[in-house]
Design a protein around this motif. Structure first.
Motif, PDB file in Angstrom:
ATOM      1  N   VAL A   9       0.993  -1.224   0.042  1.00  0.00           N
ATOM      2  CA  VAL A   9       0.044  -0.146   0.083  1.00  0.00           C
ATOM      3  C   VAL A   9       0.608   1.068  -0.203  1.00  0.00           C
ATOM      4  N   GLU A  10       0.639   2.220  -0.929  1.00  0.00           N
ATOM      5  CA  GLU A  10       1.514   3.172  -0.975  1.00  0.00           C
ATOM      6  C   GLU A  10       1.242   4.329   0.003  1.00  0.00           C
ATOM      7  N   SER A  11       2.071   5.049   0.279  1.00  0.00           N
ATOM      8  CA  SER A  11       1.888   6.158   1.600  1.00  0.00           C
ATOM      9  C   SER A  11       2.012   7.422   0.906  1.00  0.00           C
ATOM     10  N   PRO A  12       1.126   8.057   0.136  1.00  0.00           N
ATOM     11  CA  PRO A  12       1.233   9.543  -0.449  1.00  0.00           C
ATOM     12  C   PRO A  12       1.440  10.346   0.543  1.00  0.00           C
ATOM     13  N   PRO A  13       2.517  11.214   0.460  1.00  0.00           N
ATOM     14  CA  PRO A  13       2.631  12.421   1.391  1.00  0.00           C
ATOM     15  C   PRO A  13       1.434  13.406   1.782  1.00  0.00           C
ATOM     16  N   HIS A  14       0.669  13.400   0.860  1.00  0.00           N
ATOM     17  CA  HIS A  14      -0.404  14.384   0.863  1.00  0.00           C
ATOM     18  C   HIS A  14      -1.740  13.843   1.075  1.00  0.00           C
ATOM     19  N   LEU A  15      -1.732  12.449   1.282  1.00  0.00           N
ATOM     20  CA  LEU A  15      -3.176  11.702   1.554  1.00  0.00           C
ATOM     21  C   LEU A  15      -3.919  12.178   2.764  1.00  0.00           C
ATOM     22  N   ALA A  16      -3.357  12.698   3.716  1.00  0.00           N
ATOM     23  CA  ALA A  16      -4.025  13.127   4.983  1.00  0.00           C
ATOM     24  C   ALA A  16      -4.867  14.248   4.751  1.00  0.00           C
ATOM     25  N   ALA A  17      -4.113  15.159   4.210  1.00  0.00           N
ATOM     26  CA  ALA A  17      -4.702  16.597   3.659  1.00  0.00           C
ATOM     27  C   ALA A  17      -5.929  16.546   2.704  1.00  0.00           C
ATOM     28  N   VAL A  18      -5.671  15.384   1.667  1.00  0.00           N
ATOM     29  CA  VAL A  18      -6.758  15.171   0.770  1.00  0.00           C
ATOM     30  C   VAL A  18      -8.006  14.626   1.433  1.00  0.00           C
ATOM     31  N   ALA A  19      -7.723  13.727   2.332  1.00  0.00           N
ATOM     32  CA  ALA A  19      -8.695  12.865   3.007  1.00  0.00           C
ATOM     33  C   ALA A  19      -9.495  13.932   3.891  1.00  0.00           C
ATOM     34  N   ASP A  20      -8.644  14.861   4.648  1.00  0.00           N
ATOM     35  CA  ASP A  20      -9.733  15.813   5.415  1.00  0.00           C
ATOM     36  C   ASP A  20     -10.401  16.864   4.538  1.00  0.00           C
ATOM     37  N   ALA A  21      -9.804  17.101   3.396  1.00  0.00           N
ATOM     38  CA  ALA A  21     -10.837  18.018   2.534  1.00  0.00           C
ATOM     39  C   ALA A  21     -12.105  17.207   1.890  1.00  0.00           C
ATOM     40  N   VAL A  22     -11.725  15.879   1.868  1.00  0.00           N
ATOM     41  CA  VAL A  22     -12.842  14.920   1.461  1.00  0.00           C
ATOM     42  C   VAL A  22     -14.044  14.919   2.677  1.00  0.00           C
ATOM     43  N   TRP A  23     -13.371  14.687   3.861  1.00  0.00           N
ATOM     44  CA  TRP A  23     -14.292  14.869   4.958  1.00  0.00           C
ATOM     45  C   TRP A  23     -15.050  16.252   5.328  1.00  0.00           C
ATOM     46  N   ASN A  24     -14.305  17.082   4.941  1.00  0.00           N
ATOM     47  CA  ASN A  24     -14.796  18.616   5.289  1.00  0.00           C
ATOM     48  C   ASN A  24     -15.382  19.367   4.331  1.00  0.00           C
ATOM     49  N   GLU A  25     -15.468  18.800   3.047  1.00  0.00           N
ATOM     50  CA  GLU A  25     -15.925  19.571   1.849  1.00  0.00           C
ATOM     51  C   GLU A  25     -15.169  20.823   1.771  1.00  0.00           C
ATOM     52  N   ARG A  26     -13.889  20.517   1.493  1.00  0.00           N
ATOM     53  CA  ARG A  26     -12.944  21.819   0.957  1.00  0.00           C
ATOM     54  C   ARG A  26     -12.326  21.638  -0.386  1.00  0.00           C
ATOM     55  N   VAL A  27     -12.360  23.051  -1.041  1.00  0.00           N
ATOM     56  CA  VAL A  27     -11.970  23.034  -2.408  1.00  0.00           C
ATOM     57  C   VAL A  27     -10.382  22.941  -2.387  1.00  0.00           C
ATOM     58  N   LEU A  28      -9.681  22.269  -3.230  1.00  0.00           N
ATOM     59  CA  LEU A  28      -8.224  21.965  -3.317  1.00  0.00           C
ATOM     60  C   LEU A  28      -7.601  22.654  -4.554  1.00  0.00           C
ATOM     61  N   ARG A  29      -6.577  23.310  -4.452  1.00  0.00           N
ATOM     62  CA  ARG A  29      -5.773  23.620  -5.760  1.00  0.00           C
ATOM     63  C   ARG A  29      -4.610  22.686  -5.436  1.00  0.00           C
ATOM     64  N   ILE A  30      -4.220  21.745  -6.370  1.00  0.00           N
ATOM     65  CA  ILE A  30      -3.270  20.512  -6.683  1.00  0.00           C
ATOM     66  C   ILE A  30      -2.462  20.879  -7.667  1.00  0.00           C
ATOM     67  N   ARG A  31      -1.250  20.582  -7.406  1.00  0.00           N
ATOM     68  CA  ARG A  31       0.081  20.258  -8.611  1.00  0.00           C
ATOM     69  C   ARG A  31      -0.096  18.736  -8.658  1.00  0.00           C
ATOM     70  N   TYR A  32      -0.203  18.350 -10.163  1.00  0.00           N
ATOM     71  CA  TYR A  32      -0.178  16.943 -10.278  1.00  0.00           C
ATOM     72  C   TYR A  32       0.636  16.769 -11.508  1.00  0.00           C
ATOM     73  N   VAL A  33       1.294  15.417 -11.223  1.00  0.00           N
ATOM     74  CA  VAL A  33       1.936  15.095 -12.375  1.00  0.00           C
ATOM     75  C   VAL A  33       1.435  13.899 -13.394  1.00  0.00           C
ATOM     76  N   LYS A  34       0.934  14.190 -14.461  1.00  0.00           N
ATOM     77  CA  LYS A  34       0.276  13.264 -15.699  1.00  0.00           C
ATOM     78  C   LYS A  34       0.995  12.403 -15.836  1.00  0.00           C
ATOM     79  N   TRP A  35       0.672  11.381 -16.868  1.00  0.00           N
ATOM     80  CA  TRP A  35       1.426  10.381 -17.402  1.00  0.00           C
ATOM     81  C   TRP A  35       2.419  11.324 -18.461  1.00  0.00           C
TER      82      TRP A  35
END
Length: 335
Positions: free
Chosen positions: A135-161
């Motif tokens: 199971v991978e341990s992404p460094p930003h998982l906790a912050a993303v999970a908190d946003a899911v729980w608390n309905e918060r808009v996120l701005r993310i930087r993301y690496v595509k294929w």
């Protein structure tokens, strides 16, 4: 905080009977001195708890005492949904909350049912990732999970294929753990899409969003099922007609996962002939280009591609090149 810990001490003693101060300290992640102070506080509050010194001593409740203070908090009730996935709960920052919820739930059960629940936990274990996949341990998982729980808009930087970095403003709708990897399902504009959490490079919280408005009628399980089917179709855009030996068919689920298993099962259900040597024709979904060659080469001599002609030719050329490398008679470093 201390009130919650006192309740945990009480429930631990109620569920497990006699425990040493060291065992309680380990369970609660506090010092032994803190445990003794908590025991004194419980005793002062009228809880019939006592400690026996000596090698076989410990801390326990007077026989027959039970508390009914087993109400779950909102967070604990939510965490129970992950009760079969303790590692996933820990990754989401809910490990301690889940443990507290399970302790309260256990305390609410009659003794005979609690014993059965403990027996099941000792005899059945769910291990989600496949072999050789942690199971991978992404460094930003906790912050993303908190946003899911608390309905918060996120701005993310993301690496595509292709390692192209993009920036997106998303409204998180849910998280999915698939084969050891976490995926964020989020709304971008008017479309729900997915992001592999391990590819998120940074997270900024922008504010709240109204999930009831944004996700009216949205069902995470239904979305993921549809997305997975479409993804599989994109990943395996064509079908190869192949002959597979008995061993090759047994290896299909190992090498190709559910796709390989489904292809073999469909061939058997259709009554495809099996020749005297155990070979059977199978309609096998394959990827495009070089990935398809690599997947098929894993089967070695246990597979023969019949159609399409271009794939058969490409595979034959790859086999010829491999044979030439080994027919040279010497290792590459000695040529």
């Amino acid at each position: 905080m201390r009130a919650s810990r006192l309740l945990s001490v009480l429930l631990l003693l109620q569920n497990r009977g006699r425990l040493t101060a060291e065992q309680l300290a380990q369970e609660l992640e506090v010092s032994v001195r803190t445990v003794y102070r908590d025991i004194d506080a419980l005793s002062a509050a009228g809880v019939p708890v006592y400690a026996e010194r000596g090698r076989s001593g410990g801390i326990q409740l007077v026989g027959g005492f039970r508390t009914r203070l087993t109400g779950l908090t909102e967070a604990e009730a939510q965490a129970l949904a992950l009760s079969g996935l303790p590692d996933a709960a820990a990754e989401l920052g809910l490990g301690a909350t889940l443990a507290a919820a399970q302790l309260k739930l256990s305390a609410a059960l009659p003794p005979e049912l609690r014993a059965r629940a403990n027996t099941v936990a000792q005899r059945f274990h769910l291990d989600v990732p496949g072999w050789f996949h942690d199971v991978e341990s992404p460094p930003h998982l906790a912050a993303v999970a908190d946003a899911v729980w608390n309905e918060r808009v996120l701005r993310i930087r993301y690496v595509k294929w292709g390692r192209r970095e993009v920036e997106r403003t998303v409204e998180p709708l849910g998280l999915v753990l698939k084969a050891g990897q976490w995926y964020l399902v989020a709304r971008v504009g008017n479309t729900a899409t997915t992001y592999r959490v391990g590819r998120i490079q940074s997270v900024d919280v922008l504010g709240q969003f109204d999930r009831d408005r944004v996700a009216a009628g949205f069902d995470l399980a239904e979305f993921w099922s549809s997305f997975s089917e479409q993804f599989e179709q994109r990943l395996y855009p064509r079908t190869a007609r192949v002959r597979m030996s008995k061993l090759g068919r047994a290896l299909a689920p190992v090498y190709l996962g559910a796709v390989g298993q489904k292809a073999v099962e469909e061939a058997e259900a259709a009554g495809a002939d099996v020749d005297a040597e155990g070979w059977q024709e199978v309609e096998l979904p394959v990827e495009q280009g070089r990935p398809a060659i690599g997947e098929l080469l894993r089967f070695g001599p246990e597979i023969e591609v019949l159609e399409p002609a271009d794939l058969r030719a490409e595979l034959a050329e790859a086999v010829r090149r491999m044979a030439a490398a080994y027919d040279s008679g010497s290792a590459g470093s000695q040529r």
